[in-house]
Design an enzyme around this catalytic site. Structure first.
Site, PDB file in Angstrom:
ATOM      1  N   ASP A   1      -1.783   6.695   6.483  1.00  0.00           N
ATOM      2  CA  ASP A   1      -2.838   5.786   6.034  1.00  0.00           C
ATOM      3  C   ASP A   1      -3.184   4.884   7.212  1.00  0.00           C
ATOM      4  O   ASP A   1      -2.423   3.992   7.573  1.00  0.00           O
ATOM      5  CB  ASP A   1      -2.337   4.960   4.842  1.00  0.00           C
ATOM      6  CG  ASP A   1      -3.389   3.974   4.327  1.00  0.00           C
ATOM      7  OD1 ASP A   1      -4.457   3.831   4.967  1.00  0.00           O
ATOM      8  OD2 ASP A   1      -3.133   3.352   3.274  1.00  0.00           O
TER       9      ASP A   1
ATOM     10  N   TRP B   1       0.827  -1.208   0.000  1.00  0.00           N
ATOM     11  CA  TRP B   1       0.000   0.000   0.000  1.00  0.00           C
ATOM     12  C   TRP B   1       0.863   1.260   0.000  1.00  0.00           C
ATOM     13  O   TRP B   1       0.488   2.271  -0.607  1.00  0.00           O
ATOM     14  CB  TRP B   1      -1.018  -0.038   1.137  1.00  0.00           C
ATOM     15  CG  TRP B   1      -2.012  -1.119   0.880  1.00  0.00           C
ATOM     16  CD1 TRP B   1      -2.037  -2.379   1.419  1.00  0.00           C
ATOM     17  CD2 TRP B   1      -3.092  -1.087  -0.079  1.00  0.00           C
ATOM     18  NE1 TRP B   1      -3.050  -3.111   0.875  1.00  0.00           N
ATOM     19  CE2 TRP B   1      -3.717  -2.351  -0.043  1.00  0.00           C
ATOM     20  CE3 TRP B   1      -3.579  -0.112  -0.954  1.00  0.00           C
ATOM     21  CZ2 TRP B   1      -4.815  -2.659  -0.859  1.00  0.00           C
ATOM     22  CZ3 TRP B   1      -4.672  -0.420  -1.756  1.00  0.00           C
ATOM     23  CH2 TRP B   1      -5.269  -1.688  -1.701  1.00  0.00           C
TER      24      TRP B   1
ATOM     25  N   LYS C   1     -12.746  -1.637   7.226  1.00  0.00           N
ATOM     26  CA  LYS C   1     -12.077  -2.540   8.150  1.00  0.00           C
ATOM     27  C   LYS C   1     -12.597  -2.306   9.571  1.00  0.00           C
ATOM     28  O   LYS C   1     -13.167  -3.201  10.190  1.00  0.00           O
ATOM     29  CB  LYS C   1     -10.573  -2.370   8.057  1.00  0.00           C
ATOM     30  CG  LYS C   1     -10.062  -2.742   6.641  1.00  0.00           C
ATOM     31  CD  LYS C   1      -8.661  -2.262   6.374  1.00  0.00           C
ATOM     32  CE  LYS C   1      -8.308  -2.286   4.911  1.00  0.00           C
ATOM     33  NZ  LYS C   1      -8.114  -3.617   4.334  1.00  0.00           N
TER      34      LYS C   1
END
Lengths: 360, 360
Positions: A171, A101, A195
Site C-alpha cells: 500500500d 491501515w 495524496k
C-alpha cells in the site's frame, strides 16, 4: 485570501501549476470544444488522455512491461478486498501490522482468507517499523502485505521484506511518486490518488502479469483484476476527470520537477528542515524511531494537550492548516507530500520556532 | 474552437454555468485559500459541500427522511454487485430484461443469488418495454429490478411495475434528475453521475432505511450499505471533487432551471422536437415502440449503414459530436441529457433536414 499551506493527510495540496492548468482547460480542453469532464470515455480525445497518463506513469516510475497499470475506483479500502479476492490461492497471506491501515487490510483479508500477522508495532503506538530480519515468512503464503508509509504515525519502511519469491504487495497510498522505487521488487503496488497523485476517487494498481487471472469463479466483474486489465480499465466508465488530473500531476513531476530523483531530493530537503528543527526543539518532539521516519508525514507532540490545541489553532490562523494529528494518536502532523513547497515547510518551522519562544 | 454540441451517452455535456463556476473556483474555492480538490474530506469546508449537495438532492427530488442518500464509487456496475449483496435474504430477485445493462445486472446477481427474469424485450432488439400487466412477481422475491431508461436503445418505463410491496430497485443512471419521480415508490434508486448529475466516478444510491443492514457477515466493508450509511459516505475518502460538481449541477437545476418540473418541460420540448421530425422524415426512423420512447436517448437509423456513417461523419464536422449509436445496435443516437440546450437539438434537426434533402 492567499493560498494556504495545506498540511492535510489527504486529500491534500496540489501544485498550483496543476490547478491553474485545470482551471484554464475546464470549459474547453485544448481545441476539443468540450471539457474533459464531458468527454465520452470511448472518445479519441479521452483515450489520448488516459494513454498519456499511463505512459507518463510508466516512464516516471520505470514500470516494466510485464506489469499492468490499472485505473480503478473505491480507494485503497476497496483494494483491501480486491487483493485477497484476486491473489489468494492457498488462502492465506503474511502481513506486517504497522498501523490502522494495515489493520483494516487485515480485517478485510480475514473475511476472504486468513491473514498471518508476522509482526506488529502496535505495542508502541506504531511508532516504528518491526525488524524485518527477525521474520519467518510462510513459504506457501500467497503474498506478503505491507503498508509502506504509515500516514497516521509518520513511519516508513526503509528496506523491504525479503520474501523469498513470495509476491510483495504494498500500500503506497501516501508515498507513491515521492521517490524512485524498484517496481520489480513488488508483485502489486496500489495507491489512492488523493495524496501524491491527484484527486480522491482514483486508485492506481500496478500489478505483475502473472498475478492476474486467479480470481475465483463468480468474483464480481468489477472486483476482478483480469476484467479490468483486459478492458484497459474501461470495463465501465472510469473516473475520467481524476485520471486527467493524475496525468497533469505526472506531467508536473516529469517536466516541472524533473522526475522522481529530483522529487526525492526536494522531499528529503523538506523533511530534513522539519526533522532537524524537531531534533533541537525543547518543546516539540517527533515520537517516531529515527531510522523509520517518513518523509511524507511528520508527526510531533508537545506532550501537553492544551498546548497542542493552542498550536493547531494559531497555526491555522497563520495560514498553516490541517496540522492536527489523527484522532487516534493526537498531537500534530504535517503531511508534506509532493505538492508542498519547501517554502511551506520553512513557514511552518519559522512559526514553530516563534511559538516555542512565546510559549516557553 | 467554439463549444461543440455533445450528444454523448455519457460522460456527457455539463451546463456551461457549472463548468464556468468550476473553472473560477478551481484554484481557490470561495475564501478558503484552497481548491476543493485539495480539501481534507474531514474539513468543515468540505463537510459543508457534501451536506449542501445532499440537501439539494433531497429538495430537488423530494426524498423522504426515511431514505438515505449515499455517495459511492464504482459506477452502476458495482451496484450490480452491492444490491444483491445487501438486499438478498431469500436469495432471489425478479428482473425485467430491457437491454445490455439489465443483462449485466442479471449476470452479477446470478453470482450472488438467483435472478428470475420475468420478461424480456430481447426478441425485438430491446426496442420496447415489456407489458407490465402480464407479469407475475414472486411474492418472496427480495426485490424487483428494472433499468428505467435504456441508454443504448432509447426506451423508458412510463409506468412502474406493481410489485405488491416487494421493494422496487431502479437503475436511473440515464434518467435521474430529468423529471420528477415519486421516490416512495422505490426501495432503492441508483445512478452513475456521468449523464445527468456530474462527472464520472460518483455513484448516488438512494435507499429506504429498512433495506439497510441486511448484508451477510463477512461482506467487505466497502460493499456494505450499512457501513456507508453509518459513516455518511465517509467510511473512506469519498470522490470529493465529483461530489462538489454534483452539487453545482443540483444548484443549476434548482436555481437556474427551477427544479424538476421545469427540467421535465425543457427535456420534453427537446425530445418532442427530435421525435416530431423523425416521425415525418422519410430518411430517418426511430426504431422504438412510440409509447416507450426515452426523452434522454433518441435512437434513429436510415436503414443504410453507409448513409449512417456519412451522417455521423458530417454531423461531427458540423460540431454535432458523438451521434454514433452503440456498437451493439448501430445507427445513430442523440443523448439529450439535462445539460443539452434546446438550441443543440434544433441545430441537430436542422442538420438532419438538410442532410435528408442533400442525400435523397
Amino acid at each position: 485570501m492567499s493560498r494556504v499551506y495545506n498540511f492535510s493527510a489527504g486529500p491534500s495540496m496540489l501544485p498550483k501549476w496543476v490547478l491553474e492548468t485545470a482551471a484554464k482547460q475546464m470549459v474547453e480542453y485544448e481545441n476539443s470544444g468540450q471539457s474533459v469532464m464531458e468527454m465520452s470515455h470511448r472518445s479519441s480525445e479521452f483515450k489520448q488522455i488516459i494513454e498519456d497518463c499511463e505512459q507518463r506513469m510508466r516512464r516516471v516510475m520505470n514500470i516494466p512491461d510485464n506489469y499492468k497499470v490499472l485505473f480503478l475506483q473505491g480507494g485503497a479500502s476497496l483494494q483491501f478486498t480486491m487483493i485477497p479476492m484476486n491473489l489468494l490461492k492457498n488462502g492465506h497471506a503474511d502481513v506486517i501490522n504497522t498501523g490502522q491501515w494495515s489493520k483494516k487490510a487485515i480485517k478485510e483479508l480475514n473475511k476472504i482468507g486468513k491473514a498471518d500477522v508476522l509482526a506488529s508495532s502496535e505495542d508502541k503506538t506504531f511508532s516504528y517499523i518491526p525488524n524485518l530480519d527477525d521474520l519467518t515468512y510462510h513459504e506457501d503464503a500467497d503474498y506478503v502485505y505491507i503498508c509502506e508509509n504509515n500516514t497516521i504515525y509518520g513511519t516508513k519502511y526503509k528496506q523491504l521484506p525479503k520474501t523469498n519469491g513470495v509476491p510483495l504487495v504494498s500500500d503506497m497510498s501516501s508515498c507513491i511518486l515521492s521517490e524512485p522505487v524498484d517496481v520489480t521488487k513488488y508483485g502489486l503496488i496500489f495507491a489512492g490518488a488523493q495524496k501524491n497523485m491527484g484527486p480522491a476517487g482514483l486508485t492506481v494498481v500496478i500489478i505483475r502479469d502473472d498475478l492476474i487471472g486467479h480470481a475465483k469463479e463468480n468474483t464480481p466483474s468489477m472486483l476482478d483484476y483480469k476484467i479490468m486489465a483486459d478492458n484497459d480499465s474501461m470495463f465501465n466508465t472510469p473516473p475520467t476527470y481524476a485520471i486527467y488530473i493524475c496525468g497533469l500531476m505526472l506531467q508536473w513531476i516529469e517536466e516541472e520537477i524533473g522526475g522522481l530523483d529530483a522529487m526525492k531530493r526536494r522531499n528529503d530537503a523538506k523533511a530534513k528542515l522539519l526533522y532537524d528543527y524537531l531534533d533541537t526543539s525543547e518543546m516539540f518532539h517527533n515520537p517516531v524511531n529515527p531510522s523509520d521516519r517518513s518523509i511524507m508525514n511528520v508527526t510531533f507532540v508537545t506532550g501537553n494537550e492544551a498546548l497542542d490545541a493552542k498550536f493547531i489553532k494559531e497555526a491555522k490562523a497563520a495560514g498553516l492548516i490541517n496540522v492536527k494529528g489523527h484522532r487516534s494518536v493526537g498531537g500534530m502532523r504535517a503531511s508534506i507530500y509532493n505538492a508542498m513547497e519547501l517554502e511551506g515547510v520553512d513557514k511552518l518551522v519559522t512559526f514553530m520556532k516563534a511559538f516555542e519562544v512565546e510559549n516557553q
